[in-house]
Design a protein around this motif. Structure first.
Motif, PDB file in Angstrom:
ATOM      1  N   SER A  52       0.454  -1.255   0.044  1.00  0.00           N
ATOM      2  CA  SER A  52      -0.207   0.130   0.246  1.00  0.00           C
ATOM      3  C   SER A  52       0.772   1.356  -0.083  1.00  0.00           C
ATOM      4  O   SER A  52       2.188   1.406   0.652  1.00  0.00           O
ATOM      5  N   ARG A  57     -12.309   6.122  -5.172  1.00  0.00           N
ATOM      6  CA  ARG A  57     -10.844   5.934  -4.532  1.00  0.00           C
ATOM      7  C   ARG A  57     -11.168   4.804  -3.500  1.00  0.00           C
ATOM      8  O   ARG A  57     -10.171   3.979  -3.369  1.00  0.00           O
ATOM      9  N   ASP A  97     -11.456   1.483  -5.037  1.00  0.00           N
ATOM     10  CA  ASP A  97     -10.023   0.865  -5.671  1.00  0.00           C
ATOM     11  C   ASP A  97      -8.972   0.715  -5.036  1.00  0.00           C
ATOM     12  O   ASP A  97      -8.180  -0.362  -4.879  1.00  0.00           O
ATOM     13  N   GLU A  98      -8.775   1.180  -4.073  1.00  0.00           N
ATOM     14  CA  GLU A  98      -7.306   1.239  -3.157  1.00  0.00           C
ATOM     15  C   GLU A  98      -7.826  -0.047  -2.004  1.00  0.00           C
ATOM     16  O   GLU A  98      -6.584  -0.341  -1.027  1.00  0.00           O
ATOM     17  N   LYS A 141      -1.025   0.087  -3.637  1.00  0.00           N
ATOM     18  CA  LYS A 141      -1.370   1.920  -4.536  1.00  0.00           C
ATOM     19  C   LYS A 141      -0.541   3.292  -3.613  1.00  0.00           C
ATOM     20  O   LYS A 141      -0.045   2.829  -2.952  1.00  0.00           O
ATOM     21  N   TYR A 194      -4.592   9.011  -7.556  1.00  0.00           N
ATOM     22  CA  TYR A 194      -4.301   7.715  -7.563  1.00  0.00           C
ATOM     23  C   TYR A 194      -3.728   6.792  -8.950  1.00  0.00           C
ATOM     24  O   TYR A 194      -4.053   6.880  -9.413  1.00  0.00           O
ATOM     25  N   VAL A 254      -3.395   2.563  -8.736  1.00  0.00           N
ATOM     26  CA  VAL A 254      -3.189   0.816  -8.252  1.00  0.00           C
ATOM     27  C   VAL A 254      -2.837   0.574  -9.577  1.00  0.00           C
ATOM     28  O   VAL A 254      -2.903   0.549 -10.356  1.00  0.00           O
TER      29      VAL A 254
END
Length: 210
Positions: A24, A120, A123-124, A138, A149, A151
């Motif tokens: 992450s 977001r 997705d994250e 991410k 952002y 990913v």
């Protein structure tokens, strides 16, 4: 095949459901201060015109450019895809543009920021990935639009790696998918995220100039 993928907003595997984070970067975010209304748009240009042939040809060699015929296109949103699916080095690049409209209680910029924050989080967290696809990393995108952002995820069984780069520019949401494989294995993280970020920068520059 391209038309079917465009309906899902997914990569060549059409996969977005539940994934697992093993790496992450940035933390999940929510809209903060009221976004500026300056530069709000009520329509977006044709996404197929915002990526130059040289860039598309380098990221997806030999790929044909296809407007998203099956996508719910209109003045406020459209999508374009470049896909080459044969061989051990298949590639797909897609660009989606959405001009978010305001609501009774929100300006277009605020409504876009709210929608962006929700997407977001999905997705994250990996919630937007299908079973079998694993979220690897991410990270935030700096200096592109108002917020952004990227990913990166892989499907080892299918040998596919995909980067999704998302950017908000006032009330316009730009989503880039860049995916593929190399010699039967997933497209590497650096290649996938680099291609997605480069495309996002090119699209934002074209929007600003337009």
């Amino acid at each position: 095949l391209a038309a079917a993928l465009l309906l899902t907003g997914a990569g060549p595997d059409g996969e977005r459901d539940t994934g697992r984070i093993v790496g992450s970067g940035a933390a999940e975010t929510t809209p903060s201060a009221e976004p500026s209304a300056r530069g709000e748009r009520s329509a977006v240009p044709d996404a197929c015109t915002l990526v130059g042939d040289a860039l598309a040809g380098r990221l997806a060699p030999g790929a044909a450019r296809n407007p998203a015929d099956a996508y719910q296109a209109g003045d406020r949103q459209n999508q374009c895809v470049w896909g080459a699916y044969t061989g051990d080095r298949g590639r797909q690049l897609s660009v989606e543009l959405r001009a978010v409209a305001g609501t009774a209680g929100q300006s277009p910029a605020r409504a876009a920021a709210t929608a962006f924050a929700s997407e977001r989080r999905d997705d994250e967290s990996g919630r937007s990935l299908l079973a079998g696809r694993r979220l690897i990393r991410k990270s935030p995108l700096e200096g592109i639009g108002d917020e952004g952002y990227v990913v990166y995820s892989v499907d080892e069984d299918r040998g596919s790696g995909e980067a999704i780069a998302s950017v908000r520019a006032v009330n316009v949401l730009v989503t880039i998918h860049y995916s593929g494989s190399d010699d039967g294995g997933p497209l590497a993280e650096a290649a996938a995220t680099g291609g997605a970020e480069e495309t996002a920068k090119a699209v934002l520059k074209a929007l600003e100039q337009g």
